[in-house]
Scaffold this motif. Structure first.
Motif, PDB file in Angstrom:
ATOM      1  N   GLY A 137      48.799  32.735  36.117  1.00  9.99           N
ATOM      2  CA  GLY A 137      48.518  32.264  34.767  1.00  9.99           C
ATOM      3  C   GLY A 137      49.762  31.922  33.973  1.00  9.99           C
ATOM      4  N   TYR A 138      49.948  30.645  33.760  1.00  7.94           N
ATOM      5  CA  TYR A 138      51.002  30.173  32.859  1.00  7.94           C
ATOM      6  C   TYR A 138      50.607  28.777  32.415  1.00  7.94           C
ATOM      7  CZ  TYR A 138      53.001  26.799  36.122  1.00  7.94           C
ATOM      8  OH  TYR A 138      53.202  25.726  36.946  1.00  7.94           O
ATOM      9  N   SER A 183      43.799  40.860  39.508  1.00  7.15           N
ATOM     10  CA  SER A 183      43.259  39.569  39.071  1.00  7.15           C
ATOM     11  C   SER A 183      41.916  39.743  38.365  1.00  7.15           C
ATOM     12  CB  SER A 183      43.101  38.635  40.267  1.00  7.15           C
ATOM     13  OG  SER A 183      42.173  39.185  41.188  1.00  7.15           O
ATOM     14  N   SER A 227      47.695  37.301  35.888  1.00  7.40           N
ATOM     15  CA  SER A 227      48.656  37.114  34.805  1.00  7.40           C
ATOM     16  C   SER A 227      50.077  37.094  35.359  1.00  7.40           C
ATOM     17  CB  SER A 227      48.519  38.231  33.774  1.00  7.40           C
ATOM     18  OG  SER A 227      49.013  39.451  34.303  1.00  7.40           O
ATOM     19  N   GLU A 228      50.957  36.392  34.650  1.00 10.65           N
ATOM     20  CA  GLU A 228      52.347  36.299  35.114  1.00 10.65           C
ATOM     21  C   GLU A 228      52.990  37.684  35.141  1.00 10.65           C
ATOM     22  OE1 GLU A 228      55.501  32.733  34.917  1.00 10.65           O
ATOM     23  OE2 GLU A 228      54.554  33.281  33.037  1.00 10.65           O
ATOM     24  N   LYS A 229      52.590  38.543  34.204  1.00  7.61           N
ATOM     25  CA  LYS A 229      53.117  39.915  34.167  1.00  7.61           C
ATOM     26  C   LYS A 229      52.738  40.665  35.437  1.00  7.61           C
ATOM     27  CE  LYS A 229      52.837  44.224  31.498  1.00  7.61           C
ATOM     28  NZ  LYS A 229      52.222  44.887  30.319  1.00  7.61           N
ATOM     29  N   ASN A 230      51.478  40.588  35.835  1.00  3.87           N
ATOM     30  CA  ASN A 230      51.035  41.262  37.058  1.00  3.87           C
ATOM     31  C   ASN A 230      51.614  40.619  38.309  1.00  3.87           C
ATOM     32  OD1 ASN A 230      49.487  43.263  35.811  1.00  3.87           O
ATOM     33  ND2 ASN A 230      47.658  41.975  35.740  1.00  3.87           N
ATOM     34  N   LEU A 268      42.198  34.666  38.262  1.00  2.00           N
ATOM     35  CA  LEU A 268      43.387  34.542  37.421  1.00  2.00           C
ATOM     36  C   LEU A 268      44.263  35.780  37.549  1.00  2.00           C
ATOM     37  CD1 LEU A 268      44.859  32.886  35.227  1.00  2.00           C
ATOM     38  CD2 LEU A 268      43.495  34.112  33.528  1.00  2.00           C
TER      39      LEU A 268
END
Length: 628
Positions: free
Chosen positions: A540-541, A463, A442-445, A440
């Motif tokens: 990830g969203y 991740s 994140s959308e931020k990363n 996974l």
């Protein structure tokens, strides 16, 4: 489906609008679908298709696009032929507007004369006259009357076709701009013909040799619009590059059938003259050579300039792998997915992006990214009729040329060794399915990722494992029981010879279309292998329509459960298929009678199923969708 209308186009959206309008108003009792095959155009073609799909929802329509690598009409038509499900395939060029009895006449003929290649006639109209005259008539749909009054026959062309039709070479009268034949796995264009001309003669000659009868009908008419901005005719354009492509295609045809004395196909080459190492069209201002002299002259020049090498051609190219990416409005992610694929260790693969109804703006972004990519690529679009990822992936399977199919989702970034590991595994494994792992991101990363040499190391560093998923899959793999449950199509591969199609009844709902296929592959004798180090990174969203997550809506959960019940009903002979209903443990009703998802206080499977079944009975919901 009675027929499939395959339209090849290139930056001809004005004309496509008229073609589609004419097809929508056919006087016919037969059913047909429309497949628009774009040979690399980057204008508003898809917008026209999308507008049509909303206006005429009863006519199935698809938009297929390939990279612009010069004139590749054969490849474009093959895309449409592979996609087709109609009993009869009818070909139209993007500058040909059919009469309103066009479909009826083509199908009627084939019902009486099976195993035939039917080519129709054409009348010509100037594009300036057409667009001036029809602008005010479009709403009244009487532009076909204008076409009939203002168009004219090309007498010289018609005379040639009549002579060819009555000769020992009737296949020479076949023009693929208005052509039909029964759908057959043998009926494919040779994709080695690049540039205007000859690919239709190769196609018609091959089918003629296979036993198809040739029919030339002057009464089946389409109107050829002389649309000057996109004319590819080498003779009219007097373009050296196009003339060289045409000459190369002639040589390909002659060398493909060495015993057939095809020198007559080189008649157009007699008017070529060489000035400053550039070929020009001399027209009637030069003493014509004979065919054999022209072939000898052009062949020598092509060989000298290393443009042509005598060889036997193959109808469709062979590739090691096809990467099928299912997407919907994933434009923000696709640039980085494509960057990863361009950095793969193994480069002998193609990309097929299968889109489930994204906007024309998104399609335009996809096209621009794929056009700039040096990997062979195609884009397939279907109208937005709800969540239909099973149908999307099936579209990709139909178009695939690779021996190995690798499935990837539009929110998954593959690791650098992704293709290599999938391909290496299948070199000696014919009846196996390989499932990879996902982590996974994140959308931020994801947004911080830069397209540089640290791209893959940062992917790994930023991740993290999916909660519980990796340990579950390792346990299933270790126990070697129900291993079909390892098959997540976000990172999975299988030999094309072993693949089955996804169940398209699993639509408008999220979930299970992949595991349902995996179960059928398991029944078909495939063995499932899980590789923990074969990584792809899930951005990830919250997916539109994704049911199994916190925050899922009441309708999403209901749709997910109805899908589960459909699958269980379909495979009711196997008790362990009830594993599809495991999610009921995490579905709860609130005080307002609405369903929500929570990992806290899970129920037993029996309780979860009982609760949901009782709610279904009480709600009197239509359960027809669950019946197979």
């Amino acid at each position: 489906m009675d027929a499939s209308i395959v339209i090849t186009t290139y930056n001809q959206s004005k004309l496509l609008n008229l073609i589609l309008l004419s097809l929508a108003n056919q006087n016919t009792k037969f059913t047909f679908e429309i497949i628009v095959c774009d040979d690399g155009g980057l204008n508003t073609t898809n917008h026209i298709v999308q507008k049509f799909s909303k206006m005429f929802t009863d006519i199935p329509i698809y938009y297929l696009w390939q990279q612009d690598k010069r004139f590749r009409a054969g490849q474009a038509r093959n895309m449409g032929i592979r996609q087709s499900i109609g009993k009869i395939i009818i070909l139209l060029d993007g500058d040909m507007i059919p009469t309103n009895d066009f479909v009826q006449k083509h199908i009627n003929y084939h019902r009486k004369h099976p195993n035939s290649l039917l080519t129709g006639s054409r009348k010509t109209i100037d594009d300036k006259i057409l667009f001036t005259e029809t602008h005010s008539q479009l709403k009244n749909k009487d532009f076909l009357d204008i076409l009939q009054k203002k168009s004219s026959l090309n007498k010289e062309e018609l005379d040639y076709r009549r002579i060819w039709y009555k000769s020992t070479r009737p296949w020479m009268c076949v023009f693929s701009c208005n052509l039909s034949f029964p759908r057959n796995t043998f009926a494919r264009y040779c994709e080695e013909f690049v540039g205007w001309g000859i690919e239709d003669w190769d196609f018609s000659l091959r089918l003629y040799k296979a036993g198809f009868s040739i029919k030339f009908s002057e009464s089946i008419i389409a109107y050829h619009v002389d649309y000057k901005p996109v004319i590819s005719n080498a003779f009219r354009n007097n373009n050296h590059e196009q003339m060289v492509e045409f000459a190369r295609n002639v040589m390909l045809l002659i060398d493909q059938y060495p015993g057939d004395n095809l020198e007559g196909c080189a008649i157009a080459l007699n008017n070529y003259v060489l000035k400053a190492n550039k070929w020009q069209w001399a027209g009637d201002n030069v003493k014509l050579r004979d065919n054999k002299e022209s072939i000898k002259l052009l062949r020598g020049w092509l060989l000298k300039n290393q443009i042509y090498k005598r060889k036997k051609t193959s109808v469709e190219p062979k590739l090691i792998a096809t990467v099928i990416i299912a997407c919907y409005e994933h434009t923000d992610y696709f640039e980085k997915i494509l960057y990863s694929l361009k950095q793969q260790y193994d480069s002998k693969f193609e990309i097929i992006l299968v889109d489930d109804g994204s906007s024309s703006t998104a399609i335009s972004k996809y096209q621009k990214l794929l056009q700039a990519c040096n990997i062979p690529s195609k884009l397939i679009w279907q109208p937005n009729r709800g969540f239909r990822v099973a149908k999307s992936r099936n579209n990709g399977i139909k178009q695939s040329l690779g021996d190995i199919l690798i499935f990837l989702d539009g929110d998954m970034i593959p690791s650098q060794s992704f293709i290599k590991k999938h391909v290496s595994f299948h070199k000696n494994n014919s009846k196996k399915v390989l499932a990879g792992n996902r982590k996974l991101l994140s959308e931020k990363n994801f947004l911080t990722l830069k397209l540089n040499r640290n791209f893959f190391s940062n992917l790994y560093r930023y991740s993290k494992p999916f909660r519980g998923e990796e340990s579950f899959r390792l346990q299933v793999a270790k126990l070697n029981k129900h291993t079909w449950r390892l098959g997540f199509t976000c990172n999975l591969s299988v030999k094309r010879a072993s693949i089955l199609f996804f169940d398209e009844n699993i639509a408008n709902k999220f979930g299970h279309e992949d595991l349902e296929l995996m179960y059928r592959l398991h029944q078909d004798g495939c063995k499932f292998i899980y590789k923990n180090n074969l990584l792809a990174y899930h951005i990830g969203y919250k997916k539109p329509g994704y049911a199994v997550h916190e925050g899922a809506t009441n309708s999403e959960i209901i749709n997910h459960m109805l899908t589960s019940l459909y699958v269980v009903t379909k495979h009711s002979e196997e008790p362990f298929m009830w594993a599809f209903l495991d999610c009921t443990r995490y579905f709860h009703l609130n005080k307002n009678g609405q369903w929500y998802f929570s990992l806290k206080n899970p129920k037993s499977l029996t309780t979860g199923l009982t609760d949901f079944t009782a709610w279904l009975l009480k709600s009197q919901l239509d359960l027809s969708a669950t019946k197979h």
